[in-house]
Scaffold this motif. Sequence first.
Motif, PDB file in Angstrom:
ATOM      1  N   ASP A  16     -38.597 -13.718 -18.305  1.00  0.00           N
ATOM      2  CA  ASP A  16     -38.180 -13.841 -19.710  1.00  0.00           C
ATOM      3  C   ASP A  16     -37.983 -15.301 -20.095  1.00  0.00           C
ATOM      4  N   PHE A  17     -37.400 -16.079 -19.199  1.00  0.00           N
ATOM      5  CA  PHE A  17     -37.164 -17.492 -19.509  1.00  0.00           C
ATOM      6  C   PHE A  17     -38.495 -18.250 -19.597  1.00  0.00           C
ATOM      7  N   GLU A  18     -39.463 -17.882 -18.748  1.00  0.00           N
ATOM      8  CA  GLU A  18     -40.763 -18.553 -18.801  1.00  0.00           C
ATOM      9  C   GLU A  18     -41.452 -18.262 -20.130  1.00  0.00           C
TER      10      GLU A  18
ATOM     11  N   PHE B  82     -39.949 -17.465 -22.895  1.00  0.00           N
ATOM     12  CA  PHE B  82     -39.181 -18.193 -23.905  1.00  0.00           C
ATOM     13  C   PHE B  82     -39.607 -19.656 -23.967  1.00  0.00           C
ATOM     14  N   GLN B  83     -39.818 -20.280 -22.784  1.00  0.00           N
ATOM     15  CA  GLN B  83     -40.233 -21.676 -22.741  1.00  0.00           C
ATOM     16  C   GLN B  83     -41.601 -21.868 -23.394  1.00  0.00           C
TER      17      GLN B  83
END
Length: 350
Positions: A297-299, A301-302
């Motif tokens: 999820d963070f990837e 988002f980035q």
Amino acid sequence: MLTTLLSVIVLISIIGILLFALKLIQDSLQQGIQETRLNVKESLADYATELGKRIDQLTTTTESRLKEIHSHVEQRLSKGFEKTTETFGDVIKRLALIDAAQKQISALSDNVVNLKEILSDKRSRGTFGEVQLSALIRNVIPEQHYSFQATLSNGKRPDCLLLLPEPTGNIAIDAKFPLENFRVLIDSTTSETDKKYAEQQFKIVMRKHIQDISDKYILPGETADGAVMFIPAEAVFAEIHSHYQDLVDAAHRARVWMVSPTTMMAILNTARAVLKDAATRTQMHIIQKHLHLLAGDFERFQKRMDHLTRHIEQAHTDVMEVNTSAKKISSRFEQIEQVDLVGAGESVVS
């Protein structure tokens, strides 16, 4: 004379022809300038139309991006306000609880006499110690990890049995409240002879309690290699550790750990940490799975943030280019307006 006259006539004819040619040149020049101005106006109108379309498109894109950013910011602010409101609500609830507690303090002071009467009876003291122990354990340890009055394989029943994972094992807790002789020891009106006798009896009672707990509640393979003696009174606990080191040593040898309500809370918090660590170990694969999903999820988002950043940078570049083009167009108009066509024609004719 005739020759001179002819020369004059020819010269006048030539001058007339030249003036006519100059007139034609002037008319042609003015017509060319008019056509050039019309062409420039048409080109500028077409460019202005195209420029307007690009500005409209850029404005639409910018408004769309700003709406998205505004939506994200509004969501974050909304969540922040919700958390703040929730926090204030909790504070108000806590203040209400504190106010209720203050009201109960006055009622509690009225019950001190009743408590003194309860502590004067041995059976009532035992019940009081068990109730206090029960309250401490229920407030800290999950319900499935303790058992009151559990029966061991030898038929004995400790006040409480903490059900902890290996290698700690189950820990038996028994409440003891040796108060009669202690009162004599701390009474300033007691004679030295009575104090010595009370001290001897106090040691005898405490040693018996220690040995009973060691014999009854430490069972190899069934319980932990130690048991806990819960002393409900902080004063009794402090007196033992301050003036009766021989009792403390005897308890250590018997693997019986004497605790007060304060130190009992520390032991219970340690036990809860052990339970939490064991639960974490058993659920480690679930935690790893969620960590992996969180990393994905963070990837994403980035990547989306980088994409949004590029769009914002491109919009900024387009705005700067449009601004530069507008300045150039304004400069061209100023240069065209400064051309004096009529003055230039008269200068040519003269």
